[in-house]
Design a protein around this motif. Structure first.
Motif, mmCIF file in Angstrom:
data_model
loop_
_atom_site.group_PDB
_atom_site.id
_atom_site.type_symbol
_atom_site.label_atom_id
_atom_site.label_comp_id
_atom_site.label_asym_id
_atom_site.label_seq_id
_atom_site.Cartn_x
_atom_site.Cartn_y
_atom_site.Cartn_z
ATOM 1 N N ILE A 95 8.333 -1.475 5.663
ATOM 2 C CA ILE A 95 8.171 -0.140 5.092
ATOM 3 C C ILE A 95 9.368 0.110 4.186
ATOM 4 O O ILE A 95 10.513 -0.071 4.595
ATOM 5 C CB ILE A 95 8.089 0.932 6.198
ATOM 6 C CG1 ILE A 95 6.864 0.688 7.075
ATOM 7 C CG2 ILE A 95 8.042 2.317 5.592
ATOM 8 C CD1 ILE A 95 6.782 1.589 8.279
ATOM 9 N N ASN A 109 -5.941 8.433 -1.958
ATOM 10 C CA ASN A 109 -5.714 7.878 -0.634
ATOM 11 C C ASN A 109 -5.823 9.006 0.391
ATOM 12 O O ASN A 109 -4.911 9.795 0.554
ATOM 13 C CB ASN A 109 -4.332 7.222 -0.579
ATOM 14 C CG ASN A 109 -4.057 6.571 0.744
ATOM 15 O OD1 ASN A 109 -4.963 6.319 1.527
ATOM 16 N ND2 ASN A 109 -2.796 6.295 0.992
ATOM 17 N N THR A 119 -5.675 10.725 3.723
ATOM 18 C CA THR A 119 -5.065 10.599 5.039
ATOM 19 C C THR A 119 -5.419 11.841 5.854
ATOM 20 O O THR A 119 -6.073 12.758 5.364
ATOM 21 C CB THR A 119 -3.538 10.467 4.917
ATOM 22 O OG1 THR A 119 -3.024 11.656 4.309
ATOM 23 C CG2 THR A 119 -3.151 9.254 4.078
ATOM 24 N N SER A 137 -3.731 5.399 -5.073
ATOM 25 C CA SER A 137 -2.570 6.264 -4.884
ATOM 26 C C SER A 137 -2.915 7.732 -5.080
ATOM 27 O O SER A 137 -2.277 8.600 -4.516
ATOM 28 C CB SER A 137 -1.444 5.864 -5.832
ATOM 29 O OG SER A 137 -1.787 6.158 -7.166
ATOM 30 N N TYR A 173 6.028 3.050 0.906
ATOM 31 C CA TYR A 173 5.128 1.912 0.743
ATOM 32 C C TYR A 173 5.121 1.072 2.011
ATOM 33 O O TYR A 173 6.111 1.033 2.746
ATOM 34 C CB TYR A 173 5.559 1.034 -0.437
ATOM 35 C CG TYR A 173 5.311 1.673 -1.767
ATOM 36 C CD1 TYR A 173 4.100 1.524 -2.405
ATOM 37 C CD2 TYR A 173 6.288 2.432 -2.386
ATOM 38 C CE1 TYR A 173 3.865 2.111 -3.636
ATOM 39 C CE2 TYR A 173 6.065 3.018 -3.607
ATOM 40 C CZ TYR A 173 4.850 2.860 -4.227
ATOM 41 O OH TYR A 173 4.615 3.452 -5.434
ATOM 42 N N PHE A 174 4.021 0.373 2.246
ATOM 43 C CA PHE A 174 3.851 -0.488 3.406
ATOM 44 C C PHE A 174 3.380 -1.853 2.918
ATOM 45 O O PHE A 174 2.363 -1.945 2.220
ATOM 46 C CB PHE A 174 2.822 0.131 4.363
ATOM 47 C CG PHE A 174 2.524 -0.683 5.568
ATOM 48 C CD1 PHE A 174 3.438 -0.772 6.596
ATOM 49 C CD2 PHE A 174 1.325 -1.365 5.678
ATOM 50 C CE1 PHE A 174 3.156 -1.524 7.717
ATOM 51 C CE2 PHE A 174 1.044 -2.123 6.787
ATOM 52 C CZ PHE A 174 1.969 -2.202 7.814
ATOM 53 N N LYS A 212 0.855 -1.184 0.000
ATOM 54 C CA LYS A 212 0.000 0.000 0.000
ATOM 55 C C LYS A 212 0.889 1.232 0.000
ATOM 56 O O LYS A 212 1.829 1.332 0.785
ATOM 57 C CB LYS A 212 -0.892 -0.008 1.244
ATOM 58 C CG LYS A 212 -1.832 1.159 1.310
ATOM 59 C CD LYS A 212 -2.707 1.096 2.548
ATOM 60 C CE LYS A 212 -3.593 2.310 2.594
ATOM 61 N NZ LYS A 212 -4.362 2.363 3.819
ATOM 62 N N GLN A 213 0.586 2.154 -0.891
ATOM 63 C CA GLN A 213 1.308 3.424 -0.932
ATOM 64 C C GLN A 213 0.740 4.310 0.169
ATOM 65 O O GLN A 213 -0.463 4.565 0.204
ATOM 66 C CB GLN A 213 1.144 4.062 -2.302
ATOM 67 C CG GLN A 213 1.933 5.317 -2.488
ATOM 68 C CD GLN A 213 1.843 5.825 -3.915
ATOM 69 O OE1 GLN A 213 1.570 5.077 -4.833
ATOM 70 N NE2 GLN A 213 2.074 7.104 -4.073
ATOM 71 N N THR A 214 1.594 4.794 1.067
ATOM 72 C CA THR A 214 1.095 5.544 2.220
ATOM 73 C C THR A 214 1.011 7.040 1.963
ATOM 74 O O THR A 214 0.372 7.745 2.732
ATOM 75 C CB THR A 214 1.981 5.305 3.455
ATOM 76 O OG1 THR A 214 3.312 5.705 3.144
ATOM 77 C CG2 THR A 214 1.957 3.841 3.857
ATOM 78 N N THR A 215 1.650 7.533 0.939
ATOM 79 C CA THR A 215 1.557 8.951 0.616
ATOM 80 C C THR A 215 0.816 9.096 -0.704
ATOM 81 O O THR A 215 1.112 8.401 -1.667
ATOM 82 C CB THR A 215 2.953 9.592 0.493
ATOM 83 O OG1 THR A 215 3.716 8.844 -0.445
ATOM 84 C CG2 THR A 215 3.660 9.620 1.827
ATOM 85 N N SER A 216 -0.139 9.998 -0.741
ATOM 86 C CA SER A 216 -0.936 10.143 -1.960
ATOM 87 C C SER A 216 -0.332 11.200 -2.878
ATOM 88 O O SER A 216 0.390 12.098 -2.451
ATOM 89 C CB SER A 216 -2.375 10.516 -1.616
ATOM 90 O OG SER A 216 -2.446 11.843 -1.181
#
Length: 175
Positions: free
Chosen positions: A64, A79, A81, A76, A56-57, A13-17
Motif C-alpha cells: 500500500i 470506483n 466503494t 479511478s 494505491y494497492f 489499484k487506486q483505492t480512493t475514487s
C-alpha cells in the motif's frame, strides 16, 4: 502509468475514487452554509479532500503506497466503494437540509443543536440500511433508509418563532 515502488509492477489499484473526494469536498463546503449561514473565505478548506494524496494497492505484492496525483481513468472516477454508496445515499438529505436552510432560515440556536443531530441520525439510518446482508433486498432497504432520512430531516428541522416547516409548506401550497 502508476507502478509499485516495491516491485515495479503496473498492476496497481487506486483505492480512493475521485467521486468520493468531490462529494466530501461538496459536503464540507455545504457545512459552512449549514452552521454559518453563508459561504466565506474560510470555506476554501473544502478543497482539502481534493489535494490529499491518493492511496494505491499493488495487486502483486500487496503493498500500500501513496501518490500525489490520481490516475485519471474510468476505474479511478467510478470506483464504487462502501464510502461512495454512503455519501451518495446521504446526498438527498444534504440537499434537503440546504433547501430548508435557504427557504426557512429562522432557526435561531436550534441550528447548532439540531443539524448535527439530524446528520448523525441520518448517518446511522443509512449505515444500518447499507449493512443489510441480503443482496436481493439491499436496494429496498437503502431506498427506505433514504426516504426515512428525508422524513426525519423535515420533521426535526427547527424553527425559532414561525410555525413548523410542514405547516408553512402546507399553507403555502393549499392556502
Amino acid at each position: 502509468m502508476r507502478t509499485c515502488p516495491t516491485c515495479n509492477s503496473d498492476k496497481v489499484k487506486q483505492t480512493t475514487s475521485i467521486f468520493t473526494r468531490l462529494l466530501l469536498s461538496a459536503y464540507t463546503f455545504l457545512t459552512f452554509l449549514f452552521f454559518i449561514g453563508r459561504v466565506n473565505d474560510d470555506s476554501l478548506i473544502a478543497l482539502f479532500p481534493l489535494i490529499l494524496p491518493n492511496l494505491y494497492f499493488c495487486l502483486d505484492c500487496n503493498n500500500i503506497f501513496l501518490r500525489i496525483l490520481p490516475k485519471w481513468n474510468k476505474d479511478s472516477i467510478l470506483n464504487v466503494t462502501a464510502l461512495d454508496k454512503y455519501l451518495f445515499a446521504l446526498l438527498p438529505s444534504i440537499l434537503l437540509i440546504t433547501l430548508l436552510i435557504t427557504f426557512f432560515p429562522y432557526t435561531g440556536l436550534g441550528r447548532i443543536v439540531y443539524l448535527p443531530f439530524i446528520f448523525l441520525l441520518n448517518s446511522a439510518i443509512l449505515i444500518i440500511s447499507l449493512l443489510r446482508t441480503r443482496q436481493l433486498n439491499r436496494s429496498g432497504y437503502l431506498s427506505g433508509g433514504v426516504l426515512l432520512t428525508l422524513i426525519f430531516t423535515i420533521a426535526l428541522y427547527p424553527q425559532e418563532y414561525n410555525p413548523h416547516v410542514l405547516k408553512q409548506i402546507w399553507v403555502a401550497i393549499f392556502g
